[in-house]
Every structure is written in C-alpha cells, then in structure tokens.
Design a protein around this motif. Structure first.
Motif, short mmCIF file in Angstrom:
data_model
loop_
_atom_site.label_atom_id
_atom_site.label_comp_id
_atom_site.label_asym_id
_atom_site.label_seq_id
_atom_site.Cartn_x
_atom_site.Cartn_y
_atom_site.Cartn_z
N LEU A 94 0.83 -2.99 -9.14
CA LEU A 94 -0.20 -2.35 -9.83
C LEU A 94 -0.20 -0.69 -9.72
CD1 LEU A 94 -3.24 -4.14 -7.99
CD2 LEU A 94 -3.08 -3.95 -10.51
N ASP A 95 0.58 -0.30 -8.57
CA ASP A 95 0.90 1.18 -8.53
C ASP A 95 1.70 1.49 -9.47
OD1 ASP A 95 0.74 3.74 -7.08
OD2 ASP A 95 2.79 3.33 -6.22
N ASP A 133 0.23 -5.49 -5.18
CA ASP A 133 -0.08 -3.87 -5.03
C ASP A 133 1.05 -3.10 -5.41
OD1 ASP A 133 -2.45 -3.31 -4.04
OD2 ASP A 133 -1.95 -3.46 -1.79
N ALA A 141 -6.45 0.32 -9.92
CA ALA A 141 -5.55 0.77 -11.00
C ALA A 141 -5.94 0.08 -12.22
CB ALA A 141 -3.98 0.42 -10.57
N HIS A 155 -4.85 -3.12 -2.08
CA HIS A 155 -5.41 -1.84 -2.02
C HIS A 155 -5.34 -0.95 -3.35
CE1 HIS A 155 -5.38 -2.37 2.41
NE2 HIS A 155 -4.05 -2.89 2.06
N ASN A 156 -4.69 -1.47 -4.28
CA ASN A 156 -4.37 -0.58 -5.47
C ASN A 156 -5.34 -1.09 -6.68
OD1 ASN A 156 -2.78 1.23 -4.46
ND2 ASN A 156 -1.10 0.07 -4.79
#
Length: 332
Positions: free
Chosen positions: A229-230, A226, A259, A255-256
């Motif tokens: 990805l951010d 995650d 992306a 959650h990401n």
C-alpha cells in the motif's frame, strides 16, 4: 473381489493455531470397501490418484463435524452405473481425502481428456485450481499494461509462479518474494526481474527501491500488504488472493489502508470458482498446451500416502514446502 482398505485423512478437531498432525488431522485405515458389490445407485466409484494440499484449506477447518478432509484431486473411475462416466475415466474436482469414493454424478467434477499427456499431478497444480486462480484473476483484475510494475508474493508457489510468467508475457517488470533462497532461484529462472527472500530482506526496502508498483498480487496480507500500500502508484490494482500470514495467528492490523483512498487503489478479492463460468473454457484451451510445450514452468513436491496429509498441511501453512504440495495416493 474381497473388501479392501479404504483409508482416509480425517479432520478430527478445529486447530487452535497451526494444524497439528495426529491431533487435528488424523489418518484412519480402519475402513474397508467392496468395490464390486457396494451399491452405486446410478453413481460411480473412483480411486483417488493425487490430492492437492493448498493454503486455503486451513480456513475450511472450522466446522465442528468430524469428517474426511476434502480438496482438489484427480481420480480414476473403477466402476460406474452412471451414463456419463465409464471405467477408466479420469476425473478432476473436489474429492474427499480417501482412497475410494462414491459419487452420484458429475456435479462439481469434470472428466479430464489430457490430450497433452501431462502428469496427473499437474491437474492439481498448474493446470488445476492454482493455475486457474492465477490465470483467471490476472485476466479479470490486473488490467496490465506493458512497462508497468507488478509485485507478486509467494512467487515460488503454484499460484504466484504462474502470475510471474503471465506478467512477463504481458511485458511487466516483475518483483517477487518468497521465503527461501531455493524459491528465489526458481523465481529468477521463470523471469522475475527482482526476486528476494523476505526473511532476509525487508519487503518495504525492496519496494522503495524498485517501485512504485502498479499491480500487487497478494497471497500473504499483513505487513507485506501494508508495505505494498505504501509503495503503490496512483490507480494501482491490488488482487487479493490470500492472506496466509493470518490464517493461523489471527493476522495483524493494516496501518496504511488510507492509501486506498489517497491513491485511488482498486482492491479485488475473489474466490476462483466465481470466475470459472467466464474463463474456464479459455483456460483449458490455453494453459495445458503451453505447459506441454514448456512455455510455462512449474515445480512439484510429491509426498506418498494419505498418512502424510497432516504433515504436508502443516508444512504448507508454515511455508516450508519447496514447491506445489501434492499427495500421491495411488498409481493410475
């Protein structure tokens, strides 16, 4: 020769979480084998020397059958009725976790010439499956360019540590994480520009400061994926090698994932044997020689005895091993 012991490590039960030594993995020394008299039927018998304990093995502990564990190893032929092998040949491949094993032929196995006189344990580490995993997938998926930034997880392990060194050779800035200060020190010694203990420092904070990242080598999944990805750049390449954070717990939601679309990220998962047809010859022509010359570094944690397989498996799943986990079964 009278029959001798043929001990083995047995996959006894499917774990409900982390594999439990003595319950899920059991040592059995009740069997014997007569090396001189056992029927080979055109095959050969091999004495196991070293075995590799790797994170992926947890995912294979799901079939209901009770059987000997299997994994990558090196053995030596002690008797052969096979035209392609002879006594004294050293063989690498997927072996059962037992002292002696009978094979019909060389399917899935290779004879090791070992012209560089490396220790046999290296052939289940840096010049074995972990080394192949790093080298082959890096060549296939990284599309690395000098000056880019890569983030490598489990950088203190046999796969991640080689990825760090390959990225260095390609001129990338290397960010690397591991779960102990000892491993952080090792990562720095092999060229990581930024090395940190993820148990003490938040991954997202490091990537926010040192990123964005152009290549991500993922061995853990979960919250670390995650964070990557951010922190990814547009057009980043994600190499999905493993997700050990969820092997024993079921994992956590990502959650990401949007992306991937928003940043045009490419994500490639792989199983190393699917790359071997393309890269295996080049691997064996390149990596053993570099290791022998000291150009590529590696570390090992060798444990003696098949009776310790369960303990080492648990340590690897929990990230408590200090280096490449190897079981030494016998001397050459």
């Amino acid at each position: 020769m009278a029959p001798i012991r043929n001990a083995k490590a047995i996959f006894n039960a499917i774990p409900s979480g982390f594999p439990e030594p003595g319950k899920d993995i059991v040592y059995d020394d009740s069997k014997t084998i007569d090396i001189d008299r056992v029927a080979l039927n055109g095959g050969f018998i091999m004495k196991t020397l070293v075995l590799s304990i790797d994170p992926y093995m947890r995912g294979r502990m799901r079939a209901p059958e009770i059987e000997s564990l299997t994994g990558y190893g090196v053995g030596v032929v002690v008797r052969s009725d096979n035209s392609k092998t002879k006594k004294g040949d050293h063989i690498y491949g997927m072996l059962s976790h037992e002292e002696y094993s009978i094979h019909k032929g060389l399917d899935g196995l290779i004879i090791i010439e070992n012209e560089h006189k490396l220790p046999w344990s290296a052939y289940v580490g840096v010049v074995g499956m972990p080394g192949k995993t790093a080298w082959m997938a890096w060549k296939e998926f990284s599309h690395a360019k000098k000056g880019e930034t890569v983030f490598v997880t489990t950088g203190g392990g046999p796969v991640g540590s080689l990825v760090i060194q390959l990225a260095n050779l390609d001129g990338l800035k290397v960010i690397a994480s591991a779960g102990s200060d000892e491993k952080v020190k090792f990562m720095k010694s092999i060229g990581a520009d930024v090395a940190f203990n993820y148990k003490k420092t938040k991954t997202a904070d490091v990537l926010s400061k040192e990123g964005p990242i152009d290549v991500y080598w993922d061995n853990v999944g979960g919250e670390t994926l995650d964070a990557a990805l951010d922190a990814a750049s547009v057009g980043a390449r994600f190499i999905e090698c493993g997700m050990i954070s969820g092997y024993n717990t079921g994992g956590v939601p990502i959650h990401n994932i949007m992306a991937v679309l928003e940043k045009s990220i490419s994500m490639n998962g792989f199983i190393v044997f699917r790359l071997e047809h393309k890269y295996q010859d080049g691997f064996y022509k390149t990596i053993p020689a570099k290791v022998a010359r000291g150009e590529l570094k590696f570390t090992e944690e060798i444990t003696n005895g098949l009776d310790k397989v369960g303990d080492v498996m648990l340590a690897v799943q929990k990230g408590e091993n200090k280096a490449k986990a190897v079981i030494k079964v016998a001397d050459n």
